[in-house]
Scaffold this active site. Structure first.
Site, PDB file in Angstrom:
ATOM      1  N   ASP A  93       0.829  -1.198   0.000  1.00  0.00           N
ATOM      2  CA  ASP A  93       0.000   0.000   0.000  1.00  0.00           C
ATOM      3  C   ASP A  93       0.868   1.253   0.000  1.00  0.00           C
ATOM      4  O   ASP A  93       0.471   2.289   0.533  1.00  0.00           O
ATOM      5  CB  ASP A  93      -0.912  -0.017   1.230  1.00  0.00           C
ATOM      6  CG  ASP A  93      -2.027   1.004   1.129  1.00  0.00           C
ATOM      7  OD1 ASP A  93      -2.610   1.357   2.179  1.00  0.00           O
ATOM      8  OD2 ASP A  93      -2.318   1.473  -0.003  1.00  0.00           O
TER       9      ASP A  93
ATOM     10  N   LYS B 168       2.703   3.541  -5.673  1.00  0.00           N
ATOM     11  CA  LYS B 168       2.160   2.536  -6.590  1.00  0.00           C
ATOM     12  C   LYS B 168       3.195   2.057  -7.618  1.00  0.00           C
ATOM     13  O   LYS B 168       3.134   0.922  -8.057  1.00  0.00           O
ATOM     14  CB  LYS B 168       0.902   3.075  -7.285  1.00  0.00           C
ATOM     15  CG  LYS B 168      -0.135   3.612  -6.281  1.00  0.00           C
ATOM     16  CD  LYS B 168      -0.361   2.676  -5.092  1.00  0.00           C
ATOM     17  CE  LYS B 168      -1.016   3.376  -3.914  1.00  0.00           C
ATOM     18  NZ  LYS B 168      -0.935   2.563  -2.661  1.00  0.00           N
TER      19      LYS B 168
ATOM     20  N   ASP C 147      -3.270  -2.993  -2.486  1.00  0.00           N
ATOM     21  CA  ASP C 147      -4.321  -1.978  -2.491  1.00  0.00           C
ATOM     22  C   ASP C 147      -4.208  -1.120  -3.754  1.00  0.00           C
ATOM     23  O   ASP C 147      -3.144  -1.024  -4.377  1.00  0.00           O
ATOM     24  CB  ASP C 147      -4.202  -1.087  -1.243  1.00  0.00           C
ATOM     25  CG  ASP C 147      -5.404  -0.154  -1.092  1.00  0.00           C
ATOM     26  OD1 ASP C 147      -5.255   0.908  -0.479  1.00  0.00           O
ATOM     27  OD2 ASP C 147      -6.498  -0.502  -1.599  1.00  0.00           O
ATOM     28  N   ASN C 148      -5.321  -0.496  -4.151  1.00  0.00           N
ATOM     29  CA  ASN C 148      -5.338   0.548  -5.189  1.00  0.00           C
ATOM     30  C   ASN C 148      -4.980   0.073  -6.589  1.00  0.00           C
ATOM     31  O   ASN C 148      -4.415   0.840  -7.388  1.00  0.00           O
ATOM     32  CB  ASN C 148      -4.379   1.688  -4.821  1.00  0.00           C
ATOM     33  CG  ASN C 148      -4.603   2.198  -3.435  1.00  0.00           C
ATOM     34  OD1 ASN C 148      -3.719   2.124  -2.594  1.00  0.00           O
ATOM     35  ND2 ASN C 148      -5.799   2.717  -3.176  1.00  0.00           N
TER      36      ASN C 148
ATOM     37  N   GLU D 242     -11.387   4.212  -0.784  1.00  0.00           N
ATOM     38  CA  GLU D 242     -11.788   4.484   0.602  1.00  0.00           C
ATOM     39  C   GLU D 242     -12.650   5.741   0.713  1.00  0.00           C
ATOM     40  O   GLU D 242     -12.347   6.777   0.144  1.00  0.00           O
ATOM     41  CB  GLU D 242     -10.549   4.605   1.510  1.00  0.00           C
ATOM     42  CG  GLU D 242      -9.451   5.503   1.032  1.00  0.00           C
ATOM     43  CD  GLU D 242      -8.377   4.771   0.235  1.00  0.00           C
ATOM     44  OE1 GLU D 242      -8.693   3.752  -0.385  1.00  0.00           O
ATOM     45  OE2 GLU D 242      -7.242   5.260   0.200  1.00  0.00           O
TER      46      GLU D 242
HETATM   47  C1  LIG Z   1       9.118   2.920  -1.186  1.00  0.00           C
HETATM   48  C2  LIG Z   1       8.555   3.227   0.139  1.00  0.00           C
HETATM   49  N1  LIG Z   1       9.127   2.747   1.272  1.00  0.00           N
HETATM   50  C3  LIG Z   1       8.587   3.039   2.466  1.00  0.00           C
HETATM   51  N2  LIG Z   1       7.487   3.809   2.650  1.00  0.00           N
HETATM   52  C4  LIG Z   1       6.907   4.306   1.537  1.00  0.00           C
HETATM   53  C5  LIG Z   1       7.396   4.027   0.247  1.00  0.00           C
HETATM   54  N3  LIG Z   1       6.590   4.627  -0.654  1.00  0.00           N
HETATM   55  C6  LIG Z   1       5.644   5.268   0.035  1.00  0.00           C
HETATM   56  N4  LIG Z   1       5.829   5.087   1.365  1.00  0.00           N
HETATM   57  C7  LIG Z   1       4.976   5.610   2.431  1.00  0.00           C
HETATM   58  O1  LIG Z   1       3.707   4.980   2.283  1.00  0.00           O
HETATM   59  C8  LIG Z   1       2.680   5.986   2.240  1.00  0.00           C
HETATM   60  C9  LIG Z   1       2.283   6.237   0.827  1.00  0.00           C
HETATM   61  C10 LIG Z   1       1.331   5.537   0.254  1.00  0.00           C
HETATM   62  C11 LIG Z   1       0.969   5.809  -1.179  1.00  0.00           C
HETATM   63  N5  LIG Z   1      -0.473   5.623  -1.298  1.00  0.00           N
HETATM   64  C12 LIG Z   1      -1.138   6.334  -2.188  1.00  0.00           C
HETATM   65  O2  LIG Z   1      -0.577   7.122  -2.944  1.00  0.00           O
HETATM   66  C13 LIG Z   1      -2.610   6.188  -2.221  1.00  0.00           C
HETATM   67  C14 LIG Z   1      -3.345   7.157  -2.914  1.00  0.00           C
HETATM   68  C15 LIG Z   1      -4.738   7.095  -2.973  1.00  0.00           C
HETATM   69  C16 LIG Z   1      -5.477   8.115  -3.718  1.00  0.00           C
HETATM   70  C17 LIG Z   1      -6.540   7.762  -4.544  1.00  0.00           C
HETATM   71  C18 LIG Z   1      -7.247   8.731  -5.262  1.00  0.00           C
HETATM   72  C19 LIG Z   1      -6.897  10.069  -5.128  1.00  0.00           C
HETATM   73  F1  LIG Z   1      -7.588  11.023  -5.792  1.00  0.00           F
HETATM   74  C20 LIG Z   1      -5.847  10.434  -4.305  1.00  0.00           C
HETATM   75  C21 LIG Z   1      -5.136   9.462  -3.597  1.00  0.00           C
HETATM   76  C22 LIG Z   1      -5.427   6.068  -2.298  1.00  0.00           C
HETATM   77  C23 LIG Z   1      -4.687   5.098  -1.595  1.00  0.00           C
HETATM   78  O3  LIG Z   1      -5.319   4.096  -0.927  1.00  0.00           O
HETATM   79  C24 LIG Z   1      -3.288   5.151  -1.560  1.00  0.00           C
HETATM   80  O4  LIG Z   1      -2.631   4.150  -0.888  1.00  0.00           O
HETATM   81  C25 LIG Z   1       3.306   7.228   2.831  1.00  0.00           C
HETATM   82  O5  LIG Z   1       3.199   7.174   4.241  1.00  0.00           O
HETATM   83  C26 LIG Z   1       4.741   7.098   2.348  1.00  0.00           C
HETATM   84  O6  LIG Z   1       5.632   7.810   3.173  1.00  0.00           O
HETATM   85 MG   LIG Z   2      -3.965   2.542  -0.457  1.00  0.00          MG
END
Ligand SMILES: Cc1ncnc2c1ncn2[C@@H]1O[C@H](/C=C/CNC(=O)c2cc(-c3ccc(F)cc3)cc(O)c2O)[C@@H](O)[C@H]1O
Ligand SMILES: [Mg+2]
Length: 214
Positions: A141, A144, A169-170, A199
Site C-alpha cells: 500500500d 504505486k 491496495d489501489n 476508501e
Molecule cells: C518505497 C517506500 N518505502 C517506504 N514507505 C513508503 C514508500 N513509498 C511510500 N511510502 C509511504 O507509504 C505511504 C504512501 C502511500 C501511497 N499511497 C497512495 O498514494 C494512495 C493514494 C490514494 C489516492 C486515490 C485517489 C486520489 F484522488 C488520491 C489518492 C489512495 C490510496 O489508498 C493510496 O494508498 C506514505 O506514508 C509514504 O511515506
Molecule cells: Mg492505499
C-alpha cells in the site's frame, strides 16, 4: 505552525477512541475520514476484505509496505495470533511517528515492528536483520510504482514461499497497471481481483490477491 493531516487524525483517535481498543481506533479514523478530512487509509470497505484475507491466511510472518498512519497496521495486527512476526515499513519520519502513536493507542505496539526506511533498501536486509526466511502475508500500500520492483525483490531475495499471499491496495485507483500485468500473467502466481471502492468514496477501486505458487 499548522498541523498535518496525520497529526489531526491522531488527535481524533486520542479524542474519540478508547485506549487499548483496536476496533474503536479503526472506527475513530474512519469517522474522521468520512466527516472531517479524507485520508488514504485502506478504509472500512476494503478493510473488511483485508480482514478476511488475513484471517484466511492466519500468517506467522507479515510484511506491510507503506504504514502511513497505521490504520491498516492496526486492522492487521488485531487479527494476528500471538507470536506472529509483523514488520511494517514507512520512510516518512512524520508519518512513522503518528503511526507509532496510533498503534500504541490501540495497544498493539508489542505485535508490530515499525521500520523507518525505504522498502527497496529494507527488503534485501530483512533476513539478516529480522531472521525471517519467508513471508506468509504481504500487504502492498505504498507508492504505486514501487509494487512491481518490490515484488521482484521479494523473488530475488527468496522472501516468498509456496503459498505466500500478496494483497495489493489501489490496483484500480490510483492504479498499478505494471504490477497487475505482472502478477496476472506470471505462471508463478495465481491472482484474484476483489472489487471494491476507493476508501470513503463511490469511486471504483479494488484489491488484488496473488498466491505465490513456488
Ligand atoms: C518505497 C517506500 N518505502 C517506504 N514507505 C513508503 C514508500 N513509498 C511510500 N511510502 C509511504 O507509504 C505511504 C504512501 C502511500 C501511497 N499511497 C497512495 O498514494 C494512495 C493514494 C490514494 C489516492 C486515490 C485517489 C486520489 F484522488 C488520491 C489518492 C489512495 C490510496 O489508498 C493510496 O494508498 C506514505 O506514508 C509514504 O511515506
Ligand atoms: Mg492505499
Amino acid at each position: 505552525t499548522r498541523s498535518t493531516r496525520p497529526q489531526r487524525m491522531l488527535k481524533a483517535v486520542q479524542k474519540n477512541a478508547i485506549r487499548g481498543n483496536p476496533e474503536s481506533v479503526i472506527s475513530a479514523i474512519d469517522y474522521f475520514c468520512k466527516h472531517s478530512e479524507w485520508a488514504m487509509n485502506v478504509g472500512d470497505e476494503k478493510g473488511c476484505i483485508l480482514d478476511s484475507v488475513v484471517t484466511e491466511v492466519d500468517p506467522s510472518t507479515v510484511l506491510e509496505l507503506g504504514t502511513y498512519c497505521g490504520y491498516s497496521t492496526v486492522r492487521i495486527a488485531r487479527l494476528l495470533s500471538p507470536g506472529t512476526k509483523f514488520i511494517t515499513v514507512e520512510f516518512n519520519p512524520a508519518s512513522a511517528e503518528v503511526a507509532r502513536k496510533i498503534i500504541a493507542y490501540a495497544g498493539l505496539q508489542d505485535k508490530v515492528t515499525l521500520v523507518e526506511g525505504a522498502s527497496g533498501d529494507l527488503i534485501p536486509q530483512i533476513k539478516k536483520l529480522y531472521g525471517i526466511t519467508t513471508f506468509d502475508f504481504i500487504f502492498l500500500d505504498h507508492w504505486k510504482d514501487r509494487y512491481l520492483p518490490d515484488i521482484k525483490l521479494f523473488e530475488e531475495y527468496g522472501l516468498l514461499g509456496k503459498g505466500s499471499v500478496l494483497l495489493a491496495d489501489n490496483v484500480i485507483c490510483p492504479g498499478t497497471p505494471e504490477y497487475l500485468e505482472y502478477v496476472r500473467n506470471s505462471p508463478r502466481y495465481e491472482s484474484r481481483y476483489y472489487p471494491s471502492h476507493l476508501e470513503y468514496t463511490k469511486v471504483e477501486d479494488g484489491l488484488e490477491k496473488s498466491l505465490f505458487l513456488g
